[in-house]
Design a protein around this motif. Sequence first.
Motif, PDB file in Angstrom:
ATOM      1  N   PRO A   1     -23.875  23.818  -4.820  1.00 58.33           N
ATOM      2  CA  PRO A   1     -24.360  23.353  -3.521  1.00 58.33           C
ATOM      3  C   PRO A   1     -23.676  22.092  -3.018  1.00 58.33           C
ATOM      4  O   PRO A   1     -23.595  21.873  -1.807  1.00 58.33           O
ATOM      5  N   PHE A   2     -23.145  21.266  -3.913  1.00 59.52           N
ATOM      6  CA  PHE A   2     -22.462  20.041  -3.478  1.00 59.52           C
ATOM      7  C   PHE A   2     -21.153  20.388  -2.761  1.00 59.52           C
ATOM      8  O   PHE A   2     -20.833  19.814  -1.717  1.00 59.52           O
ATOM      9  N   ALA A   3     -20.408  21.338  -3.315  1.00 58.31           N
ATOM     10  CA  ALA A   3     -19.170  21.793  -2.671  1.00 58.31           C
ATOM     11  C   ALA A   3     -19.499  22.485  -1.348  1.00 58.31           C
ATOM     12  O   ALA A   3     -18.794  22.294  -0.347  1.00 58.31           O
ATOM     13  N   TYR A   4     -20.550  23.264  -1.337  1.00 59.55           N
ATOM     14  CA  TYR A   4     -20.998  23.955  -0.121  1.00 59.55           C
ATOM     15  C   TYR A   4     -21.225  22.944   1.007  1.00 59.55           C
ATOM     16  O   TYR A   4     -20.739  23.108   2.125  1.00 59.55           O
ATOM     17  N   GLU A   5     -21.937  21.879   0.697  1.00 62.15           N
ATOM     18  CA  GLU A   5     -22.238  20.840   1.688  1.00 62.15           C
ATOM     19  C   GLU A   5     -20.961  20.129   2.140  1.00 62.15           C
ATOM     20  O   GLU A   5     -20.779  19.861   3.325  1.00 62.15           O
TER      21      GLU A   5
ATOM     22  N   ASP B   1     -29.754  29.259 -11.882  1.00 65.08           N
ATOM     23  CA  ASP B   1     -30.150  28.267 -12.876  1.00 65.08           C
ATOM     24  C   ASP B   1     -29.462  26.957 -12.492  1.00 65.08           C
ATOM     25  O   ASP B   1     -28.230  26.855 -12.571  1.00 65.08           O
ATOM     26  N   LEU B   2     -30.219  25.964 -12.068  1.00 63.38           N
ATOM     27  CA  LEU B   2     -29.662  24.733 -11.510  1.00 63.38           C
ATOM     28  C   LEU B   2     -30.056  23.510 -12.324  1.00 63.38           C
ATOM     29  O   LEU B   2     -31.089  23.499 -12.999  1.00 63.38           O
ATOM     30  N   SER B   3     -29.265  22.473 -12.185  1.00 62.57           N
ATOM     31  CA  SER B   3     -29.624  21.180 -12.766  1.00 62.57           C
ATOM     32  C   SER B   3     -30.722  20.558 -11.903  1.00 62.57           C
ATOM     33  O   SER B   3     -30.933  20.959 -10.743  1.00 62.57           O
ATOM     34  N   ALA B   4     -31.397  19.563 -12.427  1.00 62.30           N
ATOM     35  CA  ALA B   4     -32.430  18.860 -11.658  1.00 62.30           C
ATOM     36  C   ALA B   4     -31.815  18.216 -10.414  1.00 62.30           C
ATOM     37  O   ALA B   4     -32.440  18.209  -9.342  1.00 62.30           O
TER      38      ALA B   4
END
Length: 191
Positions: free
Chosen positions: A114-118, A166-169
């Motif tokens: 999601p960080f790359a997506y953003e 499955d994601l990190s916090a």
Amino acid sequence: MEYDLLGWPPDGPKLRLDYQRFSYAGKFVMSNTGKAVARDDAETERTRGESDAPIVAAVAFNEDRTDAGTLWLRYVTVDRERRGDGIAPSLLRFVRDRALERGYDRLRIAVNNPFAYEALYRSGFEYTGETTGIAELVLEHPAAGEGEYDAAKRYQAGLEEFRDRDLSAEEEAFLEARRGSDPPDPESHDT
């Protein structure tokens, strides 16, 4: 920050990055991809006074095999100590603008977090609704908005794809903070 296009595919330069500081470092020694980098010119002046500023981010890219008008951004990496500083979106905007000037009609990239997506949204890319065979989401510029196009709905659809994993916090908190929000403005240079 200083941005530099080092070369276009297929004759791009090899770039050696420290594998402890940069993800995908080994992918940048391939010579068949174009490459661009972001250098921290302020850091050089402050610490070393050298003419070559240290690389803090890099992107590798190549032409689509079946469409010479499409450029694929393959790997984007930022120094682990500089992630979250807004360097990737700025570097991606730089590459996007140079590619459009060179005559490419479309740029595409597949992302796995999601960080790359953003970061790609902040660079003017949008989710296409497609995924690769390895569950990466495909984004492109310019956006392919057609018909009943709703940018916010498309943005949220991509975020939803990540929520089912499955994601990190940290990733879960990042996604929760964006629930129901509009996509980031690509003209904004905020991080």
